[in-house]
Design an enzyme around this catalytic site. Sequence first.
Site, PDB file in Angstrom:
ATOM      1  N   THR A 171      38.811  47.532  47.578  1.00  0.00           N
ATOM      2  CA  THR A 171      39.896  48.376  48.049  1.00  0.00           C
ATOM      3  C   THR A 171      40.197  49.591  47.175  1.00  0.00           C
ATOM      4  O   THR A 171      39.968  49.574  45.981  1.00  0.00           O
ATOM      5  CB  THR A 171      41.165  47.499  48.071  1.00  0.00           C
ATOM      6  OG1 THR A 171      40.843  46.252  48.686  1.00  0.00           O
ATOM      7  CG2 THR A 171      42.292  48.146  48.817  1.00  0.00           C
ATOM      8  N   THR A 222      44.029  44.945  44.542  1.00  0.00           N
ATOM      9  CA  THR A 222      42.598  45.057  44.786  1.00  0.00           C
ATOM     10  C   THR A 222      41.922  43.805  44.241  1.00  0.00           C
ATOM     11  O   THR A 222      42.366  43.234  43.250  1.00  0.00           O
ATOM     12  CB  THR A 222      42.020  46.321  44.113  1.00  0.00           C
ATOM     13  OG1 THR A 222      40.595  46.244  44.135  1.00  0.00           O
ATOM     14  CG2 THR A 222      42.470  46.459  42.670  1.00  0.00           C
TER      15      THR A 222
END
Length: 315
Positions: A171, A222
Amino acid sequence: MATPVIIVHGGAWTIPDNLVQPSRDGTKCAARAGYAVLDSGGSALDAVQAAVLELENDPTFDAGTGSVLTANGDVEMDAVIMDGKTLKSGGVACVHNIQNPINLAREVMEKTDHCLLVGPGANLFAEEVGIKKVPTESLVSDEALRELECYKVYGNTVDDLFRQRGTGHDTVGAVAIDSQGNIAFGTSTGGISCKKPGRVGDSPIIGAGGYADNEVGAVSCTGHGESIFKVVLAYQIITQMKMGVSAQEAADKALANMAKRVHGFGGVIVLGSNGDHITSFTTERMAWAWAKEGVLHHGVNPGEDLTEPVINENN
């Protein structure tokens, strides 16, 4: 009046040596783009959107044009944005043929009564608001194709490989506070290579992949999505901060808890309502950058913090 700050990340994973510099450069460009919005008096929402756009347009990162491929060779992307003042949010999941999912997420937040649109419904909404489709091949890099073939060798162990060692792209995200003290976060991802079609990770899910609240702060996560889901990582950090725990301690403890409880690894960027801003990650590397008062800080490796002026003629 608050001091504007923006932090961005390009994913927490085992970044190979050949991608360290591109990852560093990309996050620096994203932080500069977001800070330019803040420095001109723009909103935190506009700043995080601008920063994530930069990352989506950079094929180095697993978002937009750099998205990885599903097991059937397709591109399915997720994105989210959240306003800490109103707690309004907009997210999309499993969208196809959209170069900048963060723009679509912003449209969901501002032009619907919903928080999340997925799959064909999200793409239909994109048509309604005038976001053009792009060919799938424009989102597929040679690296994504090579990675898919590599991951197919491991079959059903792909999930375990990422969860245990942080392999594979991940991400991108941003958090910001503007001069009015308003806070926002945004995140975008192409997911994990060789994922099953229809798989959605933590990224577009409020409380798991991120959160923003003017009264507390903002988080963008993330790492291994399924692990982040299970511990509701972003809101776990926000809850600790509500209790007076510092952003750094809250982030470090939450990531340690995720490793202990579900053997998951990842990273976070966190911004407190008081302007405190930190990074924390348990993977080998995480690309990050933050800008404040005309100074840009950036790093990839643990303990690294390099500085330079926000305005850079060479970048």
